[in-house]
Design an enzyme around this catalytic site. Structure first.
Site, short mmCIF file in Angstrom:
data_model
loop_
_atom_site.label_atom_id
_atom_site.label_comp_id
_atom_site.label_asym_id
_atom_site.label_seq_id
_atom_site.Cartn_x
_atom_site.Cartn_y
_atom_site.Cartn_z
N LEU A 7 -10.51 -5.24 14.76
CA LEU A 7 -10.35 -6.60 14.26
C LEU A 7 -8.87 -6.85 14.05
O LEU A 7 -8.12 -5.93 13.70
CB LEU A 7 -11.08 -6.80 12.92
CG LEU A 7 -12.61 -6.78 12.90
CD1 LEU A 7 -13.10 -6.98 11.47
CD2 LEU A 7 -13.20 -7.84 13.81
N ASP A 8 -8.44 -8.10 14.22
CA ASP A 8 -7.06 -8.45 13.93
C ASP A 8 -6.75 -8.16 12.46
O ASP A 8 -7.65 -8.19 11.60
CB ASP A 8 -6.82 -9.94 14.18
CG ASP A 8 -6.99 -10.32 15.64
OD1 ASP A 8 -7.00 -9.42 16.49
OD2 ASP A 8 -7.11 -11.52 15.90
N LYS A 9 -5.49 -7.94 12.17
CA LYS A 9 -5.06 -7.68 10.80
C LYS A 9 -5.56 -8.74 9.83
O LYS A 9 -6.03 -8.43 8.73
CB LYS A 9 -3.53 -7.61 10.75
CG LYS A 9 -2.95 -7.44 9.35
CD LYS A 9 -1.43 -7.40 9.38
CE LYS A 9 -0.87 -7.31 7.97
NZ LYS A 9 0.62 -7.26 7.97
N ARG A 28 -9.22 -16.90 18.69
CA ARG A 28 -8.06 -17.66 18.22
C ARG A 28 -7.44 -18.46 19.37
O ARG A 28 -7.10 -19.65 19.21
CB ARG A 28 -7.05 -16.70 17.60
CG ARG A 28 -7.60 -15.98 16.37
CD ARG A 28 -6.72 -14.82 15.93
NE ARG A 28 -5.42 -15.28 15.42
CZ ARG A 28 -4.53 -14.45 14.89
NH1 ARG A 28 -4.79 -13.15 14.82
NH2 ARG A 28 -3.39 -14.92 14.45
#
Length: 253
Positions: free
Chosen positions: A66-68, A167
């Site tokens: 997962l993205d930060k 995103r």
């Protein structure tokens, strides 16, 4: 004299375990915690994996990422065979994934499908991605759960697993995610809005005859606060996201 700023309490990663069995863990990753070491250093999930051994000789490892700044369900494999099986399930698209997002603007439709290929923006931009007709296939589906003045709440399912896929796709259709400083133009200054993207649910197929592992992570505090300020019920929206109908991939349980 400058006032003393209290440090945040240390992360108790074990308290964020949503599911545990002999094969895997599913944790509720907090927004702001990177899963891998980056060039800027700082705390990452890797610093906490040893606390998730739960009696096994080795720490678990990531089955996906997962993205930060994305919160929610993150799957870890507890041993080598588990990692191989989970990695194949993610690669084959047989893991059901539901995200929730607050986006800028209100889509006219009730839902849709985004098919826009993606590639790296440039060799020096690291993980930053862009729409590119010569890039890798990327498919996302979305359903509108609620709307307010200038924003909407969406349930989303990435049918492929490209970096920053949701995103980039949402920005490309004119509805960037609230708090997205890379694709949505949000401020990168301290105290700016936090990315409103949450991995709400994962459904992981098991061997024949066994029910899939179905895990859900509650919305993080910053997203609940945004929804409540708009007069929306976070629990009702979580239930609506769980009920959203997305296209199954081949072999999905």
């Amino acid at each position: 004299m400058n006032p003393t700023v209290a440090s945040p309490p240390p992360l108790d990663i074990a308290s964020r375990v949503l599911h545990r069995d002999g094969m895997m863990l599913v944790i509720d990753k907090p927004a702001g915690l990177a899963v891998h070491k980056g060039p800027k250093g700082g705390e990452t999930l890797a610093d906490h994996l040893d606390a998730l051994r739960f009696g096994l000789p080795n720490a678990p490892e990531l089955a996906h990422r997962l993205d930060k700044d994305t919160s929610g369900c993150l799957v870890l494999g507890r041993h080598r065979k588990a990692l191989a099986d989970l990695g194949k399930a993610f690669a084959d698209g047989t893991v059901g994934k539901t995200y929730m997002a607050v986006v800028r603007g209100v889509p006219a439709e009730a839902g849709g499908r985004i098919e826009l290929k993606l590639s790296k923006r440039s060799p020096t931009r690291g993980w930053w991605m862009t729409v590119d007709p010569r890039g890798q296939e990327a498919i996302s589906e979305w359903r509108k759960l609620a709307e307010g003045e200038g924003f909407a709440v969406l349930a989303l399912s990435p049918l492929t697993g490209r970096t920053h896929q949701l995103r980039v796709h949402l920005d490309a259709i004119g509805h960037p995610i609230l708090g997205d400083s890379i694709y949505g133009g949000a401020s990168r200054l301290p105290g700016g809005p936090i990315l409103h993207l949450h991995s709400r649910r994962v459904v992981i197929p098991q061997h024949k005859g066994r029910e899939p592992v179905d895990v859900r992570a509650p919305l993080p505090a910053h997203m609940r606060a945004t929804l409540e300020r708009a007069g929306l019920d976070p629990a009702a929206l979580e239930a609506a996201a769980d009920a959203a109908d997305f296209t199954p991939r081949a072999g999905r349980a």
